[in-house]
Design a protein around this motif. Sequence first.
Motif, PDB file in Angstrom:
ATOM      1  N   ARG A 101       0.826  -1.207   0.000  1.00 30.08           N
ATOM      2  CA  ARG A 101       0.000   0.000   0.000  1.00 30.08           C
ATOM      3  C   ARG A 101       0.862   1.260   0.000  1.00 30.08           C
ATOM      4  O   ARG A 101       0.525   2.259  -0.638  1.00 30.08           O
ATOM      5  N   PHE A 102       2.005   1.188   0.710  1.00 24.56           N
ATOM      6  CA  PHE A 102       2.883   2.357   0.819  1.00 24.56           C
ATOM      7  C   PHE A 102       4.133   2.240  -0.055  1.00 24.56           C
ATOM      8  O   PHE A 102       5.012   3.100  -0.007  1.00 24.56           O
ATOM      9  N   ALA A 253       1.355  13.123  12.243  1.00 28.21           N
ATOM     10  CA  ALA A 253       0.159  12.283  12.136  1.00 28.21           C
ATOM     11  C   ALA A 253      -0.324  11.829  13.508  1.00 28.21           C
ATOM     12  O   ALA A 253      -1.529  11.690  13.748  1.00 28.21           O
ATOM     13  N   ASN A 283      -6.829   1.775  15.792  1.00 29.21           N
ATOM     14  CA  ASN A 283      -6.900   2.199  14.394  1.00 29.21           C
ATOM     15  C   ASN A 283      -7.051   0.997  13.461  1.00 29.21           C
ATOM     16  O   ASN A 283      -7.190  -0.146  13.899  1.00 29.21           O
ATOM     17  N   ALA A 311       3.906   5.316   6.643  1.00 27.47           N
ATOM     18  CA  ALA A 311       2.594   5.814   7.049  1.00 27.47           C
ATOM     19  C   ALA A 311       2.706   7.200   7.669  1.00 27.47           C
ATOM     20  O   ALA A 311       1.880   8.085   7.402  1.00 27.47           O
ATOM     21  N   ALA A 314       3.331   9.750   4.997  1.00 25.47           N
ATOM     22  CA  ALA A 314       2.148   9.977   4.175  1.00 25.47           C
ATOM     23  C   ALA A 314       0.996  10.598   4.959  1.00 25.47           C
ATOM     24  O   ALA A 314      -0.062  10.896   4.385  1.00 25.47           O
ATOM     25  N   GLU A 316      -0.751   9.087   7.311  1.00 23.61           N
ATOM     26  CA  GLU A 316      -1.779   8.050   7.404  1.00 23.61           C
ATOM     27  C   GLU A 316      -1.783   7.441   8.815  1.00 23.61           C
ATOM     28  O   GLU A 316      -1.132   6.424   9.061  1.00 23.61           O
ATOM     29  N   ASP A 318      -3.816   5.649  10.404  1.00 26.26           N
ATOM     30  CA  ASP A 318      -4.407   4.323  10.584  1.00 26.26           C
ATOM     31  C   ASP A 318      -3.392   3.197  10.441  1.00 26.26           C
ATOM     32  O   ASP A 318      -3.704   2.045  10.760  1.00 26.26           O
ATOM     33  N   TRP A 319      -2.203   3.495   9.970  1.00 22.62           N
ATOM     34  CA  TRP A 319      -1.156   2.469   9.868  1.00 22.62           C
ATOM     35  C   TRP A 319       0.058   2.822  10.727  1.00 22.62           C
ATOM     36  O   TRP A 319       1.130   2.320  10.540  1.00 22.62           O
TER      37      TRP A 319
END
Length: 345
Positions: A101-102, A253, A283, A311, A314, A316, A318-319
């Motif tokens: 995903r990343f 984040a 999360n 993460a 980015a 993000e 949630d990760w």
Amino acid sequence: MDTQRRANRFDLGSLALPVIQAPMAGGPSTPQLAAAVSAAGGLGFLAAGYKTAAAMRSEIETLRSLTGRPFGVNLFVPQPSVISPGSLQQYAASLAPDADRFGVSLGEPRHDDDDWDKKLEILLELAPAVVSFTFDVPGSGMVQALQERGVHVVATVTDRDEALQALAAGADALCVQGPEAGGHRGTFKAAAPPPVVPLHGILEELADLEVPLIAAGGIGTPEDTRAALAVGAAAVQAGTAFLLSDEAGTKAAHRAALSSSDRFPTTAVTRAFSGRNARGLYNEFMRRHDAEAPYGYPEIHHLTTPLRAAAAAAGEPDWLNLWAGINYRHAAEGPAASILKSLAP
């Protein structure tokens, strides 16, 4: 033995405010944060975990250039590996879609000692006022060697058995960590379920021990501080309360998530990020992987490091491992000195 150094060792009773800033490995703890807390009458801490010995030395030297007040340094005590190659491979396979995903590869799931021996050598050389240990206690010989250099030695414990082991090793004080605390639980047994007795219950269980107790876990208000002192603590230790401070190195984040209680309304204990029990904001990563995550610290910590870094970059959350204690809603932005005073009894 340096008799004068030993005679002049730090004492918790010397603090103007009985509040300690918890060591928070992985970025939040900085020399600037520790200096601000110590200068304002509390006890600031550096976190040596996940750093090289050279990086730890540099932070100690930076902190000493910022304040002449006492401060502490925390070390993670290395332990034997508890995960099988098969379990590690299986968990790595389950994380592959997250890494994709990343656009990153998972890290090398190595077992290491976090530069333990070199860090101890530097601490013996530089002799900060306080050294604390988490995940276990070193042998009594090392505790005594630090004490002879004038160091006040603190052991993190989560139950009575660990407390007795720490006292047998010669610890000067016990940091009593309850399940309410954010971040890693300091249990000595890496692959055992953590104790669930609340902080005040543990403090009551240890009330007969003739050693200062530091209450850690869920300290977010002056009422929390007063309540802990009322059940026998000599001081409190707060970490989550300082995550949003100006001086903290908390990732952007992570800061945003702490202020988003609608999106992250609760905390939970997970081993999905590191292979060790730790409390953080619940999360998506935890939802996906908690059920299958094995015990395996530090291998899983290293395995997920590139994923978590990507993460964070980015934005993000949630990760990302969003370590936080149960009272994270009390965390506030501002100078660390103001936050410290807001926790004073």
